[in-house]
Design an enzyme around this catalytic site. Structure first.
Site, PDB file in Angstrom:
ATOM      1  N   ASP A 191       0.819  -1.198   0.000  1.00  0.00           N
ATOM      2  CA  ASP A 191       0.000   0.000   0.000  1.00  0.00           C
ATOM      3  C   ASP A 191       0.861   1.259   0.000  1.00  0.00           C
ATOM      4  O   ASP A 191       1.814   1.363   0.769  1.00  0.00           O
ATOM      5  CB  ASP A 191      -0.907  -0.006   1.242  1.00  0.00           C
ATOM      6  CG  ASP A 191      -1.868   1.150   1.278  1.00  0.00           C
ATOM      7  OD1 ASP A 191      -2.814   1.148   0.478  1.00  0.00           O
ATOM      8  OD2 ASP A 191      -1.666   2.059   2.111  1.00  0.00           O
ATOM      9  N   GLU A 260       1.434  -0.459  -5.032  1.00  0.00           N
ATOM     10  CA  GLU A 260       0.470   0.588  -5.374  1.00  0.00           C
ATOM     11  C   GLU A 260       1.231   1.905  -5.465  1.00  0.00           C
ATOM     12  O   GLU A 260       1.903   2.312  -4.512  1.00  0.00           O
ATOM     13  CB  GLU A 260      -0.614   0.685  -4.294  1.00  0.00           C
ATOM     14  CG  GLU A 260      -1.615   1.809  -4.564  1.00  0.00           C
ATOM     15  CD  GLU A 260      -2.359   2.253  -3.320  1.00  0.00           C
ATOM     16  OE1 GLU A 260      -3.566   2.533  -3.447  1.00  0.00           O
ATOM     17  OE2 GLU A 260      -1.750   2.322  -2.227  1.00  0.00           O
TER      18      GLU A 260
END
Length: 533
Positions: A191, A260
């Site tokens: 993330d 990401e």
């Protein structure tokens, strides 16, 4: 192909209205039957849930809301028995303010953890150290009276940023990753991976002209859009850390990392981050926008192909942070098979694909009234931006008795309301309907697996005009021509020398016909063909 599971909304077995790990175990057979290769599970770690698990208080513990570590081990074992690999979210750049590291760090400026977070003195007038803004709105600094300093939070104030310039922090982060690799996970979804490092000099971000204040959820009313984010993320030091992370992963054969990436030039960052010795895959947000047209989709893929010299892309058209694709691209007027069409398009591009739970059902964005909102992002920017709850409502497994029950998701009251239009698209009903989005998705994925070129072949676009996008995957006898009509009306495409290729309608979508060297495609239709040799 990777299927994203958002645990809170997938399946609840204990009846508290929130999905859990046993619920995922219960439905792993359903996921395997879709034909996907792996699952990515959003955070299930111990957390106060200020950002629904992306604020981690203990990286090695399962939050009791989701079960316990034994439940995770059972999930891992069953997934592997079904031939599914398991990827877990790792949120490395920040923790919860309830993490023991932060509790210790904020106590004083001279303890063991004092330098584990990004602390800075106030300016002479008491204001924040610089002009950095939080993605969730407002200043990215929070005053801590215990230390009489500010700490950095690129997201919520409950999510303080770790100081990756400190080697002890990097070592501790990698040790937490090692814990899950030792447990047997097959991969990591990282993330906000470009947010790990900040500019050590804390330089101000430069202003961004109003005309350029666009991007994922960055409406002009969010001050985050007012800056070029040159200094609060995507720092050069992160490349060396990615090398350390990759060296750890390489000790576990087959383990992969998907990053990401959201930066000022995400495609260039994807290229940097997926070069040899760094991440295996990267994805950004170019196809998670409202831009549903040939120019944007083709241009994005071509830029990725031109910029990623060594890496492997990963595509996503929906996830837990953006409006569902049926609403975002279909704009409320698309036919039932539209969901299958856009999934088929994404799955036909070169690269891996992340499929968000509910895409296979054709779920549209749910309307969640303000009084039912859970997302702090939505509460802050209501009503101009309604947050992320509309894409996070629980999956409907059956029709349910009435609008107040859990539609097969839970025996209790779901944490977010399940709208009536989602109940009509429940899994049980779609299983028995050959024309349902669910069965359309399964047919296409099964057909895709029979064509090696769609898995790893090169991509070359054919000349086409709106609304038709067309390309060839692979070369020689294994090549596959794919054409998609993104519009509702009939469209034509000149095939030239490929007019004689053999049509392959097994993908299950409304197909076209070749007449005199021209392909006639029905609205929201698709066409596939193979060479005659």
């Amino acid at each position: 192909m990777i299927y994203q599971v958002y645990p809170r909304s997938f399946r609840d077995l204990d009846g508290d209205g929130v999905g859990d790990l046993p619920g995922i175990v219960d439905k792993l057979g359903y996921i395997a039957d879709l034909g996907v290769d792996a699952i990515w599970i959003s955070p299930f770690f111990k957390s106060p849930m200020a950002d629904f698990g992306y604020d981690i208080a203990d990286y090695r513990a399962v939050d009791p809301l989701f079960g316990d570590i034994g439940d995770f081990d059972r999930l891992l074992a069953k997934a592997h028995a079904l031939g599914l690999k398991v990827m877990i979210d790792q949120v490395l750049s920040h923790t919860s303010n309830e993490h023991e590291w932060f509790k210790r760090s904020r106590e004083s400026r001279d303890n063991e953890f004092a330098d584990w977070y990004v602390w800075a003195d106030a300016r002479e007038d008491g204001t924040a150290p610089n002009n950095w803004m939080s993605l969730f709105g407002g200043v990215a600094w929070r005053w801590e009276p215990r230390r009489r300093q500010y700490y950095l939070h690129n997201f919520l104030s409950a999510q303080p940023d770790l100081n990756f310039h400190n080697p002890d922090v990097r070592a501790a982060v990698l040790d937490n990753v090692r814990f899950w690799l030792e447990r047997g996970v097959d991969g990591l979804r990282l993330d906000a991976i470009n947010f790990c490092f900040h500019d050590a000099r804390l330089r101000d971000n430069p202003p961004k002209p109003a005309a350029q204040r666009v991007g994922r959820g960055f409406s002009p009313d969010n001050p985050y859009a007012f800056q070029y984010h040159h200094y609060n993320n995507t720092q050069p030091e992160n490349l060396a850390f990615l090398g350390e992370l990759r060296a750890l992963l390489d000790r576990y054969p087959g383990a992969v990392a998907l990053g990401e990436i959201s930066s000022e030039d995400s495609l260039a960052t994807m290229d940097e981050y997926t070069r040899a010795g760094r991440l295996h895959m990267g994805y950004s947000f170019e196809l998670l926008t409202d831009d549903y047209n040939v120019e944007h989709i083709r241009g994005t893929v071509q830029r990725v192909e031109a910029s990623m010299r060594e890496g492997w892309p990963c595509w996503a058209i929906s996830n837990h942070d953006v409006q569902r694709v049926v609403t975002r691209w279909g704009r409320g007027e698309a036919p039932k098979h539209f969901a299958t069409l856009v999934s088929a398009l994404a799955c036909s591009l070169r690269g891996s694909v992340c499929v968000y739970q509910g895409e296979e059902l054709g779920l549209a964005e749910a309307e969640v009234p303000f009084e039912a909102l859970q997302d702090p992002y939505g509460k802050t920017f209501w009503p101009n931006f309604k947050g992320r709850d509309g894409c996070r409502t629980p999956l409907p497994w059956d029709a349910g008795a009435d609008a107040g029950d859990g539609a097969g998701f839970s025996r209790g009251r779901p944490w977010l309301p399940i709208p009536a239009e989602h109940r009509a698209l429940n899994v049980a009903a779609q299983q028995d309907d050959p024309a349902s989005p669910l069965n359309g998705f399964r047919r296409f994925i099964g057909w895709r697996k029979r064509h090696r070129a769609l898995l790893d072949g090169a991509i070359a676009f054919l000349p086409s005009a709106e609304p038709v996008i067309a390309f060839v995957r692979g070369e020689g006898a294994d090549a596959v021509l794919m054409a998609f009509n993104l519009g509702p009306g009939e469209a034509m495409l000149e095939l030239g020398e490929r007019a004689g290729w053999i049509a392959d309608p097994g993908h299950g979508l409304p197909s076209g016909a070749v007449e005199g060297g021209r392909l006639r495609l029905p609205g929201h239709g698709a066409y596939a063909a193979r060479p005659t040799d």
